[in-house]
Design a protein around this motif. Structure first.
Motif, PDB file in Angstrom:
ATOM      1  N   ARG A  76       0.841  -1.184   0.000  1.00 38.27           N
ATOM      2  CA  ARG A  76       0.000   0.000   0.000  1.00 38.27           C
ATOM      3  C   ARG A  76       0.884   1.245   0.000  1.00 38.27           C
ATOM      4  NH1 ARG A  76      -3.506  -2.758  -1.439  1.00 38.27           N
ATOM      5  NH2 ARG A  76      -5.502  -3.258  -0.447  1.00 38.27           N
ATOM      6  N   SER A  77       0.475   2.243  -0.793  1.00 38.58           N
ATOM      7  CA  SER A  77       1.162   3.529  -0.749  1.00 38.58           C
ATOM      8  C   SER A  77       0.824   4.232   0.568  1.00 38.58           C
ATOM      9  CB  SER A  77       0.718   4.409  -1.920  1.00 38.58           C
ATOM     10  OG  SER A  77       0.971   3.782  -3.156  1.00 38.58           O
ATOM     11  N   SER A  78       1.719   5.093   1.016  1.00 41.88           N
ATOM     12  CA  SER A  78       1.486   5.827   2.261  1.00 41.88           C
ATOM     13  C   SER A  78       0.248   6.707   2.130  1.00 41.88           C
ATOM     14  CB  SER A  78       2.709   6.691   2.591  1.00 41.88           C
ATOM     15  OG  SER A  78       3.833   5.877   2.851  1.00 41.88           O
ATOM     16  N   ASN A  79      -0.678   6.534   3.052  1.00 44.81           N
ATOM     17  CA  ASN A  79      -1.940   7.281   3.062  1.00 44.81           C
ATOM     18  C   ASN A  79      -1.911   8.198   4.285  1.00 44.81           C
ATOM     19  OD1 ASN A  79      -4.587   8.181   3.047  1.00 44.81           O
ATOM     20  ND2 ASN A  79      -5.447   6.187   2.546  1.00 44.81           N
ATOM     21  N   TYR A  80      -1.171   9.303   4.166  1.00 46.71           N
ATOM     22  CA  TYR A  80      -0.895  10.132   5.334  1.00 46.71           C
ATOM     23  C   TYR A  80      -2.148  10.745   5.945  1.00 46.71           C
ATOM     24  CZ  TYR A  80       3.894   9.620   3.692  1.00 46.71           C
ATOM     25  OH  TYR A  80       5.092   9.102   3.293  1.00 46.71           O
ATOM     26  N   GLU A  81      -3.144  11.078   5.134  1.00 46.10           N
ATOM     27  CA  GLU A  81      -4.370  11.642   5.684  1.00 46.10           C
ATOM     28  C   GLU A  81      -5.085  10.635   6.571  1.00 46.10           C
ATOM     29  OE1 GLU A  81      -6.982  14.242   3.418  1.00 46.10           O
ATOM     30  OE2 GLU A  81      -5.560  14.124   1.763  1.00 46.10           O
ATOM     31  N   LEU A  82      -5.158   9.393   6.120  1.00 46.13           N
ATOM     32  CA  LEU A  82      -5.791   8.345   6.917  1.00 46.13           C
ATOM     33  C   LEU A  82      -5.036   8.130   8.220  1.00 46.13           C
ATOM     34  CD1 LEU A  82      -7.826   6.020   7.306  1.00 46.13           C
ATOM     35  CD2 LEU A  82      -6.218   4.551   6.055  1.00 46.13           C
ATOM     36  N   TYR A  83      -3.701   8.017   8.122  1.00 46.48           N
ATOM     37  CA  TYR A  83      -2.904   7.759   9.320  1.00 46.48           C
ATOM     38  C   TYR A  83      -3.001   8.922  10.308  1.00 46.48           C
ATOM     39  CZ  TYR A  83      -0.859   4.568   5.864  1.00 46.48           C
ATOM     40  OH  TYR A  83      -0.669   3.636   4.870  1.00 46.48           O
ATOM     41  N   GLY A  84      -2.965  10.144   9.783  1.00 47.82           N
ATOM     42  CA  GLY A  84      -3.053  11.303  10.660  1.00 47.82           C
ATOM     43  C   GLY A  84      -4.380  11.360  11.396  1.00 47.82           C
ATOM     44  N   ASP A  85      -5.477  11.050  10.686  1.00 45.18           N
ATOM     45  CA  ASP A  85      -6.785  11.097  11.316  1.00 45.18           C
ATOM     46  C   ASP A  85      -6.944   9.974  12.342  1.00 45.18           C
ATOM     47  OD1 ASP A  85      -9.584  12.257  11.304  1.00 45.18           O
ATOM     48  OD2 ASP A  85     -10.010  10.142  10.895  1.00 45.18           O
ATOM     49  N   MET A  86      -6.468   8.773  12.020  1.00 44.80           N
ATOM     50  CA  MET A  86      -6.555   7.665  12.972  1.00 44.80           C
ATOM     51  C   MET A  86      -5.698   7.953  14.205  1.00 44.80           C
ATOM     52  SD  MET A  86      -8.748   5.575  11.781  1.00 44.80           S
ATOM     53  CE  MET A  86      -8.501   4.084  12.747  1.00 44.80           C
ATOM     54  N   SER A  87      -4.545   8.577  14.006  1.00 50.62           N
ATOM     55  CA  SER A  87      -3.697   8.966  15.130  1.00 50.62           C
ATOM     56  C   SER A  87      -4.432   9.946  16.036  1.00 50.62           C
ATOM     57  CB  SER A  87      -2.399   9.590  14.620  1.00 50.62           C
ATOM     58  OG  SER A  87      -1.642  10.135  15.684  1.00 50.62           O
ATOM     59  N   ALA A  88      -5.080  10.948  15.418  1.00 52.12           N
ATOM     60  CA  ALA A  88      -5.816  11.939  16.214  1.00 52.12           C
ATOM     61  C   ALA A  88      -6.918  11.271  17.029  1.00 52.12           C
ATOM     62  CB  ALA A  88      -6.404  13.000  15.289  1.00 52.12           C
ATOM     63  N   ARG A  89      -7.567  10.251  16.471  1.00 55.98           N
ATOM     64  CA  ARG A  89      -8.626   9.549  17.194  1.00 55.98           C
ATOM     65  C   ARG A  89      -8.062   8.793  18.394  1.00 55.98           C
ATOM     66  NH1 ARG A  89     -13.386   8.093  13.279  1.00 55.98           N
ATOM     67  NH2 ARG A  89     -13.094   9.680  11.664  1.00 55.98           N
ATOM     68  N   VAL A  90      -6.888   8.183  18.208  1.00 56.89           N
ATOM     69  CA  VAL A  90      -6.246   7.486  19.332  1.00 56.89           C
ATOM     70  C   VAL A  90      -5.928   8.477  20.450  1.00 56.89           C
ATOM     71  CG1 VAL A  90      -4.186   6.206  20.078  1.00 56.89           C
ATOM     72  CG2 VAL A  90      -5.282   5.640  17.908  1.00 56.89           C
ATOM     73  N   MET A  91      -5.358   9.628  20.084  1.00 60.90           N
ATOM     74  CA  MET A  91      -4.970  10.613  21.095  1.00 60.90           C
ATOM     75  C   MET A  91      -6.189  11.190  21.811  1.00 60.90           C
ATOM     76  SD  MET A  91      -1.900  10.053  20.743  1.00 60.90           S
ATOM     77  CE  MET A  91      -0.817   9.346  19.486  1.00 60.90           C
ATOM     78  N   ARG A  92      -7.285  11.395  21.086  1.00 62.81           N
ATOM     79  CA  ARG A  92      -8.498  11.891  21.729  1.00 62.81           C
ATOM     80  C   ARG A  92      -9.028  10.879  22.744  1.00 62.81           C
ATOM     81  NH1 ARG A  92      -9.903  14.035  16.536  1.00 62.81           N
ATOM     82  NH2 ARG A  92     -11.195  12.218  16.076  1.00 62.81           N
ATOM     83  N   LEU A  93      -8.962   9.605  22.384  1.00 65.78           N
ATOM     84  CA  LEU A  93      -9.423   8.566  23.297  1.00 65.78           C
ATOM     85  C   LEU A  93      -8.539   8.515  24.544  1.00 65.78           C
ATOM     86  CD1 LEU A  93     -10.710   5.088  22.230  1.00 65.78           C
ATOM     87  CD2 LEU A  93      -9.297   5.344  24.250  1.00 65.78           C
ATOM     88  N   TYR A 414     -10.552   7.049   3.928  1.00 67.10           N
ATOM     89  CA  TYR A 414     -11.873   6.675   4.422  1.00 67.10           C
ATOM     90  C   TYR A 414     -12.498   7.677   5.387  1.00 67.10           C
ATOM     91  CZ  TYR A 414     -10.475   2.018   2.733  1.00 67.10           C
ATOM     92  OH  TYR A 414     -10.060   0.963   1.970  1.00 67.10           O
ATOM     93  N   THR A 415     -11.700   8.317   6.213  1.00 66.67           N
ATOM     94  CA  THR A 415     -12.253   9.096   7.326  1.00 66.67           C
ATOM     95  C   THR A 415     -12.248  10.604   7.099  1.00 66.67           C
ATOM     96  OG1 THR A 415     -10.088   9.203   8.413  1.00 66.67           O
ATOM     97  CG2 THR A 415     -11.521   7.338   8.965  1.00 66.67           C
ATOM     98  N   THR A 416     -11.679  11.079   5.990  1.00 66.87           N
ATOM     99  CA  THR A 416     -11.541  12.531   5.809  1.00 66.87           C
ATOM    100  C   THR A 416     -12.162  13.061   4.519  1.00 66.87           C
ATOM    101  OG1 THR A 416      -9.337  12.187   4.827  1.00 66.87           O
ATOM    102  CG2 THR A 416      -9.440  12.663   7.195  1.00 66.87           C
ATOM    103  N   HIS A 417     -12.652  12.174   3.623  1.00 69.86           N
ATOM    104  CA  HIS A 417     -13.233  12.625   2.366  1.00 69.86           C
ATOM    105  C   HIS A 417     -14.586  11.944   2.149  1.00 69.86           C
ATOM    106  CE1 HIS A 417      -9.168  14.038   1.804  1.00 69.86           C
ATOM    107  NE2 HIS A 417      -9.521  14.666   0.705  1.00 69.86           N
ATOM    108  N   TRP A 418     -15.629  12.755   1.964  1.00 73.32           N
ATOM    109  CA  TRP A 418     -16.971  12.208   1.807  1.00 73.32           C
ATOM    110  C   TRP A 418     -17.069  11.233   0.645  1.00 73.32           C
ATOM    111  CZ3 TRP A 418     -20.376  12.456   5.487  1.00 73.32           C
ATOM    112  CH2 TRP A 418     -20.359  13.516   6.397  1.00 73.32           C
ATOM    113  N   ASP A 419     -16.397  11.551  -0.463  1.00 75.43           N
ATOM    114  CA  ASP A 419     -16.511  10.698  -1.647  1.00 75.43           C
ATOM    115  C   ASP A 419     -15.674   9.429  -1.531  1.00 75.43           C
ATOM    116  OD1 ASP A 419     -14.178  12.116  -1.727  1.00 75.43           O
ATOM    117  OD2 ASP A 419     -14.216  12.487  -3.887  1.00 75.43           O
ATOM    118  N   GLU A 420     -14.948   9.245  -0.417  1.00 77.44           N
ATOM    119  CA  GLU A 420     -14.150   8.036  -0.222  1.00 77.44           C
ATOM    120  C   GLU A 420     -14.571   7.264   1.024  1.00 77.44           C
ATOM    121  OE1 GLU A 420      -9.936   8.752  -0.616  1.00 77.44           O
ATOM    122  OE2 GLU A 420     -10.249  10.362  -2.096  1.00 77.44           O
TER     123      GLU A 420
END
Length: 426
Positions: A76-93, A414-420
């Motif tokens: 898989r190519s690096s999907n920085y937007e996905l990783y950044g958003d998932m990281s933010a969710r972990v930190m919020r939790l 998946y988590t940052t773009h409505w069309d995805e």
């Protein structure tokens, strides 16, 4: 009876990039998976199954691509937007689980906790289970009196299956702790790099136990106060406090990338500099900073027969984060770009940084674009719609240019773009 006391927990997501991909694509579970670097170059993350195949970190993808189907290897190519958003969710939790969280990196955080070793061991399992249930990410938790020991406890939690991913250092019997410290090489200690390891070996310090038992004053005199702190931390004396605020940019900010396809014209380089300068502007606004000096540079490949590495530095009349002014300054490089030369990389460096509003600016030096808050406006549009929705000049691109970073095997954001958004069929 053991009294409650303060401890530090290190919560670390296992194989974070791969785990984030698996959350939305269950078919990747239990399969060897690698995540690639910029331009789909090298393996920067490996699943346990990929490691079991003997694939080393940093292995170029072109060496693996031909045999990938044979081993069921998925890239898989690096999907920085996905990783950044998932990281933010972990930190919020984690912030819901403790009043004191220090984000250490994209996939790990130090957490301030209080209790007895047995209470904190139970807390670690609860956090681990909650992150799995709510986010689908596997984590390991190390809990100890100091950051250095928490790092060590986290590694122990990863490597010893019977611990089930949670290690409270002081809940482990003393004899087992001592045996572990005596068996582990000193390079396993947080902050001890290869060069320092060689110097320690020359002194006869090879294991973590030997480093812990070294004289702190002598270690400071021979090495540095940092090594002395490490020795004390291994003894259970906290010397590296939890930081309340995330690290800030201080001296400079750099935005640079390698091109998937070489740049050969001044017009293309103008587009590159416009995009990079506006991204640098967005980062400055994010960190509440302004810059007074802008340096733009480009370079050919190290293997190119026509080596060329021009640069240009511009000192601005006053500190600014305005994208128009930064773009204009970066274009000072263009007269030094040679048509036909194959440039492989370019970058923008902003230095002489000030906190926004730190220096009063006379009206004579205030630019009309800055008065109108063009930079924050552009960034707010990007946040609400997407990163390619708006830009200035040649950087206002409806579709990405050919030179942009190659990510041909990137999963949806998946988590940052409505069309995805992921589709679930039941």
């Amino acid at each position: 009876m053991t009294k409650p006391r303060d401890y530090i927990a290190l919560v670390d997501v296992n194989a974070f990039y791969v785990s984030a991909e698996r959350v939305f694509d269950p078919k990747l579970r239990n399969r060897p998976v690698v995540v690639l670097s910029n331009n789909d170059g090298c393996c920067v993350a490996l699943s346990p199954e990929a490691k079991a195949l003997g694939i080393p970190l940093g292995e170029p993808w072109f060496k693996l691509a031909a045999q990938a189907p044979q081993y069921g290897l998925v890239a898989r190519s690096s999907n920085y937007e996905l990783y950044g958003d998932m990281s933010a969710r972990v930190m919020r939790l984690l912030n819901q689980c403790s009043a004191w969280v220090e984000v250490y990196s994209i996939d790990e955080a130090f957490v301030g906790v209080r209790g007895t070793p047995q209470q904190l061991k139970a807390w670690g399992h609860q956090v681990k289970e909650r992150i799995w249930q709510e986010l689908g990410l596997p984590v390991c938790v190390g809990i100890a009196p100091t950051k250095t020991l928490a790092k060590l406890a986290n590694k122990t939690a990863k490597k010893i299956p019977v611990l089930a991913g949670v290690c409270c250092w002081e809940a482990v019997p003393v004899q087992r702790r001592e045996a572990l410290l005596a068996s582990l090489p000193v390079i396993e200690v947080w902050g001890i790099a290869v060069r320092l390891t060689k110097r320690l070996y020359a002194m006869g310090i090879e294991s973590i136990a030997q480093l812990r038992d070294a004289d702190p004053a002598a270690m400071r005199k021979r090495f540095s106060i940092v090594v002395m702190r490490t020795v004390l931390e291994l003894r259970g004396t906290p010397c590296i406090p939890l930081e309340e605020e995330p690290a800030e940019i201080k001296d400079q900010l750099i935005f640079s990338r390698s091109f998937s396809e070489k740049i050969t014209t001044v017009a293309e380089m103008e587009q590159v500099l416009g995009v990079y300068a506006q991204r640098a502007s967005a980062r400055l606004h994010k960190h509440d900073r302004q810059a007074k000096v802008v340096t733009a540079w480009a370079m050919t490949s190290h293997y190119s027969p026509d080596q060329h590495g021009p640069s240009a530095t511009v000192t601005l009349p006053a500190p600014t984060a305005d994208p128009v002014l930064l773009t204009r300054a970066a274009k000072a490089l263009l007269p030094r770009i040679h048509e036909g030369v194959r440039y492989a990389r370019a970058g923008i460096v902003v230095t002489d940084l000030y906190k926004t509003g730190h220096q009063p600016v006379f009206d004579l030096f205030t630019d009309r674009h800055e008065e109108r808050q063009i930079g924050p406006l552009i960034e707010s549009v990007r946040q609400k719609i997407n990163g390619a929705a708006i830009g200035l000049g040649r950087a206002g691109l409806k579709a990405g240019p050919q030179w942009q970073m190659r990510r041909e095997m990137m999963s949806p954001r998946y988590t940052t773009h409505w069309d995805e958004l992921p589709l679930v069929k039941a």
